[in-house]
Scaffold this motif. Structure first.
Motif, PDB file in Angstrom:
ATOM      1  N   ILE A  27       0.851  -1.204   0.000  1.00  0.00           N
ATOM      2  CA  ILE A  27       0.000   0.000   0.000  1.00  0.00           C
ATOM      3  C   ILE A  27       0.886   1.253   0.000  1.00  0.00           C
ATOM      4  CG2 ILE A  27      -1.667   1.355   1.323  1.00  0.00           C
ATOM      5  CD1 ILE A  27      -3.045  -1.078   0.321  1.00  0.00           C
ATOM      6  N   ASP A  28       0.686   2.091  -1.025  1.00  0.00           N
ATOM      7  CA  ASP A  28       1.311   3.411  -1.071  1.00  0.00           C
ATOM      8  C   ASP A  28       0.192   4.443  -0.959  1.00  0.00           C
ATOM      9  OD1 ASP A  28       3.954   2.579  -1.493  1.00  0.00           O
ATOM     10  OD2 ASP A  28       3.600   2.386  -3.652  1.00  0.00           O
ATOM     11  N   LEU A  29       0.401   5.402  -0.084  1.00  0.00           N
ATOM     12  CA  LEU A  29      -0.671   6.374   0.127  1.00  0.00           C
ATOM     13  C   LEU A  29      -0.088   7.678   0.626  1.00  0.00           C
ATOM     14  CD1 LEU A  29      -3.685   7.153   0.698  1.00  0.00           C
ATOM     15  CD2 LEU A  29      -3.486   5.917   2.846  1.00  0.00           C
ATOM     16  N   GLU A  30      -0.622   8.774   0.079  1.00  0.00           N
ATOM     17  CA  GLU A  30      -0.219  10.085   0.560  1.00  0.00           C
ATOM     18  C   GLU A  30      -1.487  10.882   0.828  1.00  0.00           C
ATOM     19  OE1 GLU A  30       3.469  11.972  -1.230  1.00  0.00           O
ATOM     20  OE2 GLU A  30       1.934  13.467  -1.709  1.00  0.00           O
ATOM     21  N   ILE A  31      -1.568  11.497   1.978  1.00  0.00           N
ATOM     22  CA  ILE A  31      -2.722  12.342   2.275  1.00  0.00           C
ATOM     23  C   ILE A  31      -2.219  13.756   2.511  1.00  0.00           C
ATOM     24  CG2 ILE A  31      -4.676  12.777   3.820  1.00  0.00           C
ATOM     25  CD1 ILE A  31      -4.789   9.833   4.457  1.00  0.00           C
ATOM     26  N   LYS A  32      -2.762  14.701   1.738  1.00  0.00           N
ATOM     27  CA  LYS A  32      -2.329  16.095   1.860  1.00  0.00           C
ATOM     28  C   LYS A  32      -3.165  16.824   2.900  1.00  0.00           C
ATOM     29  CE  LYS A  32      -0.128  16.875  -2.526  1.00  0.00           C
ATOM     30  NZ  LYS A  32      -0.342  15.609  -3.235  1.00  0.00           N
ATOM     31  N   GLU A  33      -2.560  17.871   3.444  1.00  0.00           N
ATOM     32  CA  GLU A  33      -3.275  18.704   4.404  1.00  0.00           C
ATOM     33  C   GLU A  33      -4.579  19.200   3.801  1.00  0.00           C
ATOM     34  OE1 GLU A  33       0.087  20.759   7.082  1.00  0.00           O
ATOM     35  OE2 GLU A  33      -1.108  22.129   5.861  1.00  0.00           O
ATOM     36  N   GLY A  34      -5.658  19.091   4.554  1.00  0.00           N
ATOM     37  CA  GLY A  34      -6.944  19.612   4.105  1.00  0.00           C
ATOM     38  C   GLY A  34      -7.748  18.654   3.242  1.00  0.00           C
ATOM     39  N   GLU A  35      -7.274  17.433   3.056  1.00  0.00           N
ATOM     40  CA  GLU A  35      -8.042  16.462   2.266  1.00  0.00           C
ATOM     41  C   GLU A  35      -9.176  15.857   3.081  1.00  0.00           C
ATOM     42  OE1 GLU A  35      -6.823  13.959  -1.080  1.00  0.00           O
ATOM     43  OE2 GLU A  35      -4.959  13.755   0.061  1.00  0.00           O
ATOM     44  N   PHE A  36     -10.199  15.391   2.377  1.00  0.00           N
ATOM     45  CA  PHE A  36     -11.266  14.589   2.989  1.00  0.00           C
ATOM     46  C   PHE A  36     -11.326  13.323   2.146  1.00  0.00           C
ATOM     47  CE2 PHE A  36     -16.031  14.797   4.456  1.00  0.00           C
ATOM     48  CZ  PHE A  36     -15.882  13.576   5.098  1.00  0.00           C
ATOM     49  N   ILE A  37     -10.666  12.275   2.650  1.00  0.00           N
ATOM     50  CA  ILE A  37     -10.476  11.073   1.840  1.00  0.00           C
ATOM     51  C   ILE A  37     -11.297   9.914   2.406  1.00  0.00           C
ATOM     52  CG2 ILE A  37      -8.328  10.517   3.114  1.00  0.00           C
ATOM     53  CD1 ILE A  37      -7.279   9.207   0.581  1.00  0.00           C
ATOM     54  N   GLY A  38     -11.908   9.167   1.517  1.00  0.00           N
ATOM     55  CA  GLY A  38     -12.707   8.011   1.907  1.00  0.00           C
ATOM     56  C   GLY A  38     -11.998   6.722   1.524  1.00  0.00           C
ATOM     57  N   ILE A  39     -12.190   5.683   2.339  1.00  0.00           N
ATOM     58  CA  ILE A  39     -11.655   4.357   2.041  1.00  0.00           C
ATOM     59  C   ILE A  39     -12.843   3.407   1.933  1.00  0.00           C
ATOM     60  CG2 ILE A  39     -10.131   2.479   2.787  1.00  0.00           C
ATOM     61  CD1 ILE A  39      -8.532   5.009   2.480  1.00  0.00           C
ATOM     62  N   MET A  40     -12.998   2.781   0.769  1.00  0.00           N
ATOM     63  CA  MET A  40     -14.109   1.845   0.568  1.00  0.00           C
ATOM     64  C   MET A  40     -13.575   0.498   0.093  1.00  0.00           C
ATOM     65  SD  MET A  40     -17.191   4.008  -1.188  1.00  0.00           S
ATOM     66  CE  MET A  40     -18.457   3.006  -0.375  1.00  0.00           C
ATOM     67  N   GLY A  41     -14.454  -0.496   0.071  1.00  0.00           N
ATOM     68  CA  GLY A  41     -14.065  -1.809  -0.428  1.00  0.00           C
ATOM     69  C   GLY A  41     -14.899  -2.878   0.246  1.00  0.00           C
ATOM     70  N   PRO A  42     -14.943  -4.071  -0.350  1.00  0.00           N
ATOM     71  CA  PRO A  42     -15.781  -5.144   0.184  1.00  0.00           C
ATOM     72  C   PRO A  42     -15.347  -5.565   1.589  1.00  0.00           C
ATOM     73  CG  PRO A  42     -14.881  -5.739  -1.974  1.00  0.00           C
ATOM     74  CD  PRO A  42     -14.210  -4.474  -1.552  1.00  0.00           C
ATOM     75  N   SER A  43     -16.230  -6.265   2.259  1.00  0.00           N
ATOM     76  CA  SER A  43     -15.944  -6.822   3.574  1.00  0.00           C
ATOM     77  C   SER A  43     -14.685  -7.690   3.511  1.00  0.00           C
ATOM     78  CB  SER A  43     -17.157  -7.661   3.992  1.00  0.00           C
ATOM     79  OG  SER A  43     -16.938  -8.195   5.253  1.00  0.00           O
ATOM     80  N   GLY A  44     -13.773  -7.500   4.464  1.00  0.00           N
ATOM     81  CA  GLY A  44     -12.544  -8.285   4.488  1.00  0.00           C
ATOM     82  C   GLY A  44     -11.442  -7.741   3.596  1.00  0.00           C
ATOM     83  N   ALA A  45     -11.683  -6.585   2.952  1.00  0.00           N
ATOM     84  CA  ALA A  45     -10.704  -6.037   2.004  1.00  0.00           C
ATOM     85  C   ALA A  45      -9.444  -5.521   2.691  1.00  0.00           C
ATOM     86  CB  ALA A  45     -11.343  -4.907   1.197  1.00  0.00           C
ATOM     87  N   GLY A  46      -9.562  -5.166   3.974  1.00  0.00           N
ATOM     88  CA  GLY A  46      -8.397  -4.629   4.680  1.00  0.00           C
ATOM     89  C   GLY A  46      -8.567  -3.191   5.139  1.00  0.00           C
ATOM     90  N   LYS A  47      -9.778  -2.670   5.066  1.00  0.00           N
ATOM     91  CA  LYS A  47     -10.027  -1.257   5.414  1.00  0.00           C
ATOM     92  C   LYS A  47      -9.690  -0.962   6.880  1.00  0.00           C
ATOM     93  CE  LYS A  47     -14.445  -1.492   4.345  1.00  0.00           C
ATOM     94  NZ  LYS A  47     -14.569  -2.923   3.959  1.00  0.00           N
ATOM     95  N   SER A  48     -10.247  -1.778   7.778  1.00  0.00           N
ATOM     96  CA  SER A  48      -9.993  -1.521   9.205  1.00  0.00           C
ATOM     97  C   SER A  48      -8.530  -1.765   9.549  1.00  0.00           C
ATOM     98  CB  SER A  48     -10.896  -2.391  10.084  1.00  0.00           C
ATOM     99  OG  SER A  48     -12.242  -2.016   9.910  1.00  0.00           O
ATOM    100  N   THR A  49      -7.937  -2.768   8.915  1.00  0.00           N
ATOM    101  CA  THR A  49      -6.502  -3.030   9.128  1.00  0.00           C
ATOM    102  C   THR A  49      -5.690  -1.792   8.766  1.00  0.00           C
ATOM    103  OG1 THR A  49      -6.832  -5.374   8.658  1.00  0.00           O
ATOM    104  CG2 THR A  49      -4.578  -4.545   8.477  1.00  0.00           C
TER     105      THR A  49
END
Ligand SMILES: Nc1ncnc2c1ncn2[C@@H]1O[C@H](COP(=O)(O)OP(=O)(O)O)[C@@H](O)[C@H]1O
Ligand SMILES: [Mg+2]
Length: 252
Positions: A27-49
């Protein structure tokens, strides 16, 4: 805008040798100041992890993560608890309010722990209560307020310290649609007026349509990414549904 979060080549493997499960892969991810980013995906995809790792509650098996210019992977537990209290704000599905404290006391608790002066506490609590529309209930106890009001109290508590990053895992999961909309509109106001940086995990396309960017995760990998450009929220909602359809799974 500068990045508040960098994550590079993050992997998470659960289990022991012979019985391993790769929950997150590269997983590569960058979040910039002031963003409102959502994480979606099927059950078990790894979102909570992913959320648990970025919120320093869990550690990655490998990879690099910096938040607000601090390396959270190598930080010791004692530094981590300060870091969480000062830099992160958490909003969970179950509100985690203290029943023996009023709404006001629940919100100001993190400030009191950080020894902020009383006058300043007063000002900040009232300003945030206005943003979330809960000024009238500040002196009530949690058992006298609705689920939606509880969640807005929890959100107020999460942001009262002006965190660098607000992390929300299914914040609308337990709310009726009117309360969910109120909360999402408050988060939007916080993002647009206060320039707060928000990352929200949700399986709900309506909730996600309030975000400005959405990452879709499938089988522990980033599968797609979409941005809300000049679209209306309704148009963005349609686009989200299209990606979810292509993803398959139950999106829970
Ligand atoms: N503590 C754990 N031990 C072993 N496997 C886990 C653990 N936590 C999550 N998993 C597995 O990792 C995968 C991703 O889980 P999770 O991040 O909770 O998914 P999501 O939040 O997208 O539904 C699932 O297959 C889940 O069963
Ligand atoms: Mg989950």
């Amino acid at each position: 805008m500068k990045a508040i979060l960098h994550a590079k080549n993050v992997n998470k493997i659960y289990g022991t040798k012979g019985n391993q499960y790769k929950a997150l892969e590269n997983i590569d991810l960058e979040i910039k100041e002031g963003e409102f980013i959502g994480i979606m995906g099927p059950s078990g995809a790894g979102k909570s992890t992913l959320l648990n790792i970025l919120s320093t509650i869990d550690t990655p098996t490998s990879g690099e993560i910096t938040i607000a210019e601090q390396n959270i992977v190598t930080m010791k537990e004692e530094q981590l608890s300060d870091f969480r209290r000062n830099k992160l704000g958490f909003i969970f599905q179950d509100y985690n309010l203290l029943d023996t404290l009023t709404v006001r006391e629940n919100i100001l608790l993190p400030l009191a722990l950080s020894k902020v002066p009383a006058k300043e506490i007063q000002n900040r609590v009232e300003k945030i209560a206005d943003t979330f529309g809960i000024r009238e209930i500040l002196d009530k106890y949690p058992y006298h307020i609705s689920g939606g009001q509880k969640q807005r109290t929890a959100a107020s508590r999460a942001i009262v310290t002006n965190p660098s990053l607000i992390l929300a895992d299914e914040p609308t999961g337990a709310l009726d649609s009117k309360s969910a909309t109120d909360l999402l509109e408050s988060l939007t106001a916080l993002n647009e007026q206060n320039h707060s940086t928000i990352m929200m995990v949700t399986h709900d396309a309506f909730a996600a349509s309030f975000c400005k960017r959405i990452l879709f995760i499938k089988d522990g990998r980033i599968y797609a990414e979409i941005h809300k450009l000049q679209q209306s929220r309704q148009e963005f909602f349609q686009k989200i549904l299209d990606v979810l359809a292509s993803l398959g799974g139950d999106n829970k």
